[in-house]
Scaffold this active site. Structure first.
Site, short mmCIF file in Angstrom:
data_model
loop_
_atom_site.label_atom_id
_atom_site.label_comp_id
_atom_site.label_asym_id
_atom_site.label_seq_id
_atom_site.Cartn_x
_atom_site.Cartn_y
_atom_site.Cartn_z
N ARG A 27 -4.91 0.98 -12.72
CA ARG A 27 -3.87 0.78 -11.96
C ARG A 27 -2.87 -0.32 -12.31
NH1 ARG A 27 -6.41 2.74 -6.99
NH2 ARG A 27 -7.94 4.40 -7.96
N ARG A 31 0.25 -0.76 -5.30
CA ARG A 31 0.95 -1.35 -4.68
C ARG A 31 0.99 -3.00 -4.63
NH1 ARG A 31 -3.80 1.30 -0.64
NH2 ARG A 31 -4.60 0.95 -3.00
N ARG A 40 6.83 4.24 -3.26
CA ARG A 40 6.83 5.07 -3.29
C ARG A 40 6.62 6.35 -2.48
NH1 ARG A 40 3.29 7.53 -0.96
NH2 ARG A 40 1.18 7.19 -1.67
N ASP A 76 -2.92 10.91 -10.83
CA ASP A 76 -4.41 10.29 -10.21
C ASP A 76 -5.73 11.51 -10.67
OD1 ASP A 76 -6.33 8.83 -7.47
OD2 ASP A 76 -7.22 10.77 -7.63
N TYR A 151 -16.87 13.34 -5.24
CA TYR A 151 -16.10 12.76 -3.87
C TYR A 151 -16.61 14.99 -3.95
CZ TYR A 151 -13.74 8.13 -5.69
OH TYR A 151 -13.65 7.65 -6.08
O1 CP3 Z 1 -1.31 2.55 -13.20
C1 CP3 Z 1 -1.95 2.99 -12.90
O2 CP3 Z 1 -3.54 2.95 -13.80
C2 CP3 Z 1 -1.72 4.38 -11.95
C3 CP3 Z 1 -2.34 5.74 -12.55
C4 CP3 Z 1 -3.61 6.27 -11.83
C5 CP3 Z 1 -3.54 5.96 -9.90
N1 CP3 Z 1 -5.20 6.80 -9.60
C6 CP3 Z 1 -2.94 5.85 -9.03
C7 CP3 Z 1 -3.25 5.89 -7.93
C8 CP3 Z 1 -4.87 6.20 -11.96
C9 CP3 Z 1 -5.18 6.00 -13.31
C10 CP3 Z 1 -5.99 6.55 -11.20
C11 CP3 Z 1 -7.02 7.09 -11.45
C12 CP3 Z 1 -8.13 6.50 -10.14
N2 CP3 Z 1 -8.57 7.53 -9.24
C13 CP3 Z 1 -10.11 6.70 -10.34
C14 CP3 Z 1 -9.85 6.17 -11.59
C15 CP3 Z 1 -10.10 4.78 -11.76
C16 CP3 Z 1 -10.98 3.50 -10.77
O3 CP3 Z 1 -10.11 3.09 -10.02
O4 CP3 Z 1 -11.52 4.33 -10.87
C17 CP3 Z 1 -10.47 6.71 -9.49
C18 CP3 Z 1 -11.81 6.75 -9.13
C19 CP3 Z 1 -9.27 7.36 -8.13
C20 CP3 Z 1 -9.25 7.81 -6.66
C21 CP3 Z 1 -8.73 6.96 -5.90
N3 CP3 Z 1 -7.47 7.20 -6.24
C22 CP3 Z 1 -9.22 6.11 -5.36
C23 CP3 Z 1 -10.24 5.61 -5.03
C24 CP3 Z 1 -8.08 5.41 -4.93
C25 CP3 Z 1 -7.44 4.50 -4.15
C26 CP3 Z 1 -7.53 4.47 -2.18
C27 CP3 Z 1 -6.52 3.61 -1.43
O5 CP3 Z 1 -5.30 3.63 -1.34
O6 CP3 Z 1 -7.08 1.97 -1.80
C28 CP3 Z 1 -6.94 6.42 -4.74
C29 CP3 Z 1 -5.40 6.38 -4.27
C30 CP3 Z 1 -4.53 6.17 -5.69
N4 CP3 Z 1 -4.52 6.46 -6.77
C31 CP3 Z 1 -3.31 4.93 -5.19
C32 CP3 Z 1 -2.74 4.73 -7.30
C33 CP3 Z 1 -1.56 4.10 -7.41
C34 CP3 Z 1 -2.40 3.80 -4.01
C35 CP3 Z 1 -2.88 4.67 -3.25
C36 CP3 Z 1 -1.23 5.10 -2.95
O7 CP3 Z 1 -0.27 4.20 -3.85
O8 CP3 Z 1 -0.89 6.45 -2.33
#
Ligand code: CP3
Length: 361
Positions: A27, A31, A40, A76, A151
């Protein structure tokens, strides 16, 4: 095959000689970066990823800022499911939400075959753009079938995993069909990312550690094994595979035997202990607690130093490769994703620290 053309990160994943320990952060795009918040916009991340130029730019932001050794694709784990028409959203500060959770075997017809070039060409396009512009390797990824299933079945992030655990025992026909379909989707997704130029891939089975050892072995492990075996059959040079989960201490030896080249661990167990549990020659990735990165830098550096020492002990104690002191057997990372409140300067400092402590630039 120690060619200078193979990037440091890829060599480390394959347990080949390296000049220092590579470092990147799960990640890393997100943010914590002001330039991310600016670019974004406010829509769903599922929309943002449909613009390959923007996705490529967001992927590169942390590479430029932190000088990490790998560019993890901005996407994602839920993108392929959304692309085949499973209705879902990813809500800020919540995570993935499924509009109609999967509760009955008849719902599985909603998971049709994923055709990456037709359903989500923007993912591969972003990788192709990155391969042309990035000076570090591009890391593709997919969600582990269990993590995506959690999910789909729970409908939203869960603390207990109660519905999915009950379901896998109670309705095994549903469970095994769901896992078959999701595994096929993962193989299609990762194969397409590799064809587009991803130099390595990571399987994010983030929540696998919530299962008992018995349940993991019976209901999840065979699918991870199949995914890695399918990917190993792809033509072309070997693309390293990383396997990640949180809280996996009770299943780490099983995970390590699923076929990946690298096992990524969270902060709970020190790396030398992990090495004793998984045997030789699998590379270990990790494992700084992302919460530590909120502390003042001297604390971060002390903890990172402890991790590098544990990695050294692990190498000397167990791997055959220890005979070759140019092999590190370790990729530095956090134990889970960067927290949004992290100061970006802490992460830049951390990269510099790992570079300095483990070798030369
Ligand atoms: O730098 C990176 O790693 C970016 C790529 C990335 C994202 N999601 C972008 C993202 C990766 C590798 C993921 C994987 C992902 N997504 C996982 C596996 C990794 C982990 O953290 O265990 C999981 C479980 C998800 C599902 C998911 N997507 C969650 C739980 C969330 C968080 C929600 C929040 O706002 O806290 C997301 C949203 C998400 N995916 C964001 C990013 C940059 C943040 C929100 C956004 O900017 O919209």
């Amino acid at each position: 095959m120690d060619t200078p053309d193979t990037p440091l990160f890829v060599r480390a994943c394959l347990n080949q000689p390296v000049e220092r320990t590579p470092v990147w952060f799960m990640r890393q795009a997100g943010r914590a970066l002001p330039e991310y918040r600016e670019k974004r916009g406010t829509g769903s991340i599922l929309e943002t990823v449909k613009d390959p130029e923007l996705a490529a730019e967001l992927t590169l932001q942390p590479v430029t800022r932190y000088k990490v050794d790998a560019a993890v694709l901005f996407s994602d784990i839920m993108v392929p499911l959304n692309a085949i028409g499973v209705e879902l959203d990813i809500l800020a500060n919540v995570g993935p939400v499924i509009f109609e959770p999967f509760t009955d075997i008849s719902h599985l017809s909603r998971i049709r075959r994923y055709e990456p070039e037709e359903d989500a060409p923007y993912v591969q396009e972003a990788i192709r753009l990155l391969v042309k512009t990035a000076d570090v390797p591009v890391l593709g990824f997919a969600g582990g079938p269990f993590t995506m299933a959690s999910y789909l079945v729970e409908g939203k992030p869960t603390r207990t995993f109660a519905k999915i655990k009950a379901l896998m025992h109670q309705n095994q026909d549903f469970w095994f069909l769901l896992m078959d379909k999701l595994s096929e989707l993962v193989v299609a997704s990762l194969s397409a990312q590799i064809s587009a130029g991803a130099a390595a891939i990571q399987l994010f089975d983030s929540w696998a550690g919530y299962l008992s050892r018995y349940d993991y072995e019976k209901f999840v492990w065979p699918f991870s094994k199949k995914i890695f075996a399918e990917l190993s059959k792809l033509p072309g040079p070997k693309v390293p595979k990383i396997h990640f989960g949180v809280g996996t201490g009770a299943i780490i030896d099983l995970m390590a035997s699923a076929g990946a080249d690298v096992i990524s661990v969270d902060w709970r167990l020190p790396i030398d202990k992990v090495r004793q549990m998984i045997g030789r020659d699998i590379v270990i990735q990790g494992n700084l607690d992302p919460a530590i990165c909120l502390a003042p830098f001297p604390v971060v550096a002390e903890e990172a130093g402890r991790i590098l020492k544990a990695a050294l002990v692990a190498k000397e104690a167990e791997t055959d490769s220890a005979k070759n002191d140019k092999v590190s057997g370790h990729i530095f990372n956090l134990g889970h994703g960067v927290l949004p409140e992290t100061d970006p300067d802490t992460l830049s400092g951390l990269v510099e620290f790992v570079r300095e402590k483990t070798g030369h630039k």
